[in-house]
Design a protein around this motif. Structure first.
Motif, short mmCIF file in Angstrom:
data_model
loop_
_atom_site.label_atom_id
_atom_site.label_comp_id
_atom_site.label_asym_id
_atom_site.label_seq_id
_atom_site.Cartn_x
_atom_site.Cartn_y
_atom_site.Cartn_z
N LEU A 181 0.83 -1.21 0.00
CA LEU A 181 0.00 0.00 0.00
C LEU A 181 0.86 1.25 0.00
O LEU A 181 0.57 2.22 -0.72
N GLU B 135 2.15 1.79 -3.45
CA GLU B 135 1.10 2.29 -4.35
C GLU B 135 0.91 3.79 -4.18
O GLU B 135 0.61 4.49 -5.15
N LEU B 136 1.05 4.28 -2.97
CA LEU B 136 0.86 5.71 -2.73
C LEU B 136 1.92 6.57 -3.39
O LEU B 136 1.73 7.78 -3.56
N GLU C 190 -8.84 7.03 -5.73
CA GLU C 190 -7.94 5.89 -5.52
C GLU C 190 -6.97 6.15 -4.37
O GLU C 190 -6.74 5.28 -3.53
N ARG C 191 -6.43 7.36 -4.31
CA ARG C 191 -5.50 7.71 -3.24
C ARG C 191 -6.20 7.64 -1.88
O ARG C 191 -5.66 7.10 -0.92
N ILE D 77 -6.69 3.94 -0.92
CA ILE D 77 -5.44 3.31 -0.48
C ILE D 77 -5.05 3.82 0.91
O ILE D 77 -4.64 3.04 1.77
N GLU E 227 -7.23 2.06 3.43
CA GLU E 227 -6.81 0.67 3.61
C GLU E 227 -5.51 0.61 4.43
O GLU E 227 -5.36 -0.26 5.30
#
Length: 50
Positions: free
Chosen positions: A11, A14-15, A24-25, A28, A31
């Motif tokens: 995660l 991904e950021l 989406e940001r 994430i 999560e």
């Protein structure tokens, strides 16, 4: 099998992407926050003597 630690690292990676929409940001980040809370709870469980 992916561990909680691996999931948190994924995660975080991904950021760093520049190709994320705001939605989406936020997903994430949400999560990641939940995963970090689970990790903290699990480490607390391990430190409490039975």
């Amino acid at each position: 099998m992916t561990t909680l630690h691996d999931y948190i690292q994924m995660l975080r990676a991904e950021l760093t992407s520049f190709h994320l929409s705001r939605r989406e940001r936020q997903q994430i980040e949400s999560e990641l926050k939940e995963a970090l809370a689970r990790c903290a709870a699990e480490s607390d469980d391990k430190t409490i003597p039975a």
